[in-house]
Scaffold this active site. Structure first.
Site, PDB file in Angstrom:
ATOM      1  N   ARG A 249       0.851  -1.185   0.000  1.00  0.00           N
ATOM      2  CA  ARG A 249       0.000   0.000   0.000  1.00  0.00           C
ATOM      3  C   ARG A 249       0.885   1.231   0.000  1.00  0.00           C
ATOM      4  O   ARG A 249       1.877   1.309   0.719  1.00  0.00           O
ATOM      5  CB  ARG A 249      -0.939   0.027   1.212  1.00  0.00           C
ATOM      6  CG  ARG A 249      -2.108  -0.953   1.136  1.00  0.00           C
ATOM      7  CD  ARG A 249      -3.111  -0.531   0.065  1.00  0.00           C
ATOM      8  NE  ARG A 249      -4.302  -1.374   0.060  1.00  0.00           N
ATOM      9  CZ  ARG A 249      -4.463  -2.444  -0.690  1.00  0.00           C
ATOM     10  NH1 ARG A 249      -3.447  -2.847  -1.470  1.00  0.00           N
ATOM     11  NH2 ARG A 249      -5.584  -3.135  -0.664  1.00  0.00           N
ATOM     12  N   GLU A 278      -3.139   7.700  -5.564  1.00  0.00           N
ATOM     13  CA  GLU A 278      -3.093   7.066  -6.880  1.00  0.00           C
ATOM     14  C   GLU A 278      -4.185   7.649  -7.767  1.00  0.00           C
ATOM     15  O   GLU A 278      -5.344   7.685  -7.353  1.00  0.00           O
ATOM     16  CB  GLU A 278      -3.281   5.549  -6.758  1.00  0.00           C
ATOM     17  CG  GLU A 278      -2.109   4.860  -6.092  1.00  0.00           C
ATOM     18  CD  GLU A 278      -2.305   3.359  -5.938  1.00  0.00           C
ATOM     19  OE1 GLU A 278      -3.419   2.871  -6.232  1.00  0.00           O
ATOM     20  OE2 GLU A 278      -1.361   2.677  -5.536  1.00  0.00           O
ATOM     21  N   HIS A 298      -0.330  -0.340  -9.906  1.00  0.00           N
ATOM     22  CA  HIS A 298      -1.118  -1.058  -8.890  1.00  0.00           C
ATOM     23  C   HIS A 298      -1.751  -2.311  -9.509  1.00  0.00           C
ATOM     24  O   HIS A 298      -2.975  -2.485  -9.501  1.00  0.00           O
ATOM     25  CB  HIS A 298      -2.214  -0.146  -8.308  1.00  0.00           C
ATOM     26  CG  HIS A 298      -2.722  -0.635  -6.979  1.00  0.00           C
ATOM     27  ND1 HIS A 298      -3.185   0.213  -6.006  1.00  0.00           N
ATOM     28  CD2 HIS A 298      -2.840  -1.900  -6.460  1.00  0.00           C
ATOM     29  CE1 HIS A 298      -3.576  -0.502  -4.952  1.00  0.00           C
ATOM     30  NE2 HIS A 298      -3.366  -1.784  -5.205  1.00  0.00           N
TER      31      HIS A 298
END
Length: 336
Positions: A249, A278, A298
């Protein structure tokens, strides 16, 4: 496709709905969940928009969070019938777990992508170790003479290096096992001792881990206590030339401190699959034409197997929690 809301619903409906369905941002099917829930006596309703979501929340017996919207205490207070919040991932940081538990709700996640995240962590690590990105770029330019590519002389043999694992949970332990197959010695740090313990995974403080490790892989979960746990103070202990990988994360890392550590050479290279926020700000210090950062979008949890497994695991988890809360009857075998 899962059913949409109808105000004329029987009073004894067992309803499962979403805070933030993925259908709002892209094409996505919840047909598997709908079918499995229906077979158990529950109805899955995918709201078309936030207004419909807000009308459904007070009536829902269980709610699914995709992690895109904060499930905070004010939202939880509106879930008048809810007994369970199901996260559509291994991460549960979008949910105020303390507020949910105080309201008598269970919060659950699913581990559909544990192996994939471990694989991607190792892939980023190997890309850094073998300097793959600059080598890709060199061959694209037609450069094959290694005498003119000094980066090739920076490649280290994996065997005998120490890999530090931040977070010795399921993913962290799996990363450690994969890394040992390449010859790494593995150490780890965690707020909780792993159970069962791994005799090949020595547990140390986070400061000792950074001072001893040739490379560090972040595998911890994000919570208020772990937010930016990797900061300037921790990075000050880094062994010079450290390789740093984060596929967990983005909020676990103070990105400004990481940029400083890269600029001064204490951290040689970083492989990042996650950022905070993000997507990152275009002016972020870790973006731009940097040769010392490898970035992926991601994607660590992505695989065909994960996309198939997650539907079944989510449905099974919700059904289990609804049965335990007596919102759904036990199956035949459980009732014996």
């Amino acid at each position: 496709m899962a059913t949409t809301h109808n105000d004329e619903q029987p009073a004894n409906d067992v309803i499962v709905t979403f805070v933030d369905p993925l259908t709002w941002s892209r094409e996505f099917s919840y047909d598997v969940e709908e079918s499995m829930l229906a077979a158990s006596g529950a109805r899955l309703i995918v709201p078309a928009d936030e207004d419909e979501r807000d009308r459904l929340l007070p009536r829902a017996d269980a709610v699914i969070s995709s992690g895109l919207t904060a499930v905070d205490s004010s939202m939880i207070a509106r879930m008048q019938r809810c007994v369970a919040i199901q996260c559509y991932s291994v991460g549960m940081n979008a949910v105020d777990i303390a507020a949910a538990e105080e309201a008598g709700m269970r919060v659950a996640n699913v581990n559909a992508s544990t192996a994939d995240v471990a694989d991607h962590t190792i892939a980023l690590l190997l890309a850094l170790e073998r300097r793959l990105v600059p080598m890709f770029k060199a061959t694209e330019r037609g450069e094959w003479d290694l005498r003119n590519l000094p980066v090739a002389r920076e490649i280290r043999r994996l065997e005998g290096q120490t890999l530090g694992i931040v977070g010795a949970g399921k993913i962290g332990r799996l990363v450690a096992r994969r890394a040992r197959a390449f010859g790494y010695v593995t150490i780890a740090t965690d707020l909780v001792e792993p159970d069962p313990p791994d005799p090949e995974l020595e547990m140390v403080s986070i400061e000792e881990l950074f001072s001893r490790s040739d490379a560090v892989a972040v595998c911890a979960s994000l919570s208020p206590s772990s937010y930016r746990m990797i900061n300037g103070d921790v990075l000050a202990h880094a062994k010079p030339g450290l390789l740093f990988v984060n596929a967990a994360r983005g909020g676990l890392v103070d990105e400004e401190a990481l940029a400083v550590a890269l600029d001064d050479g204490r951290v040689a290279l970083a492989g990042l699959d996650v950022r905070d926020p993000e997507p990152p700000d275009p002016q972020n210090d870790l973006l731009g034409n940097r040769d010392d950062v490898v970035q992926t979008p991601h994607m660590a949890a992505m695989s065909e197997r994960t996309r198939s497994d997650i539907h079944h695991l989510v449905a099974e988890s919700i059904i289990g929690m609804l049965r335990e809360s007596a919102r759904l009857p036990m199956s035949g075998s459980e009732g014996l």
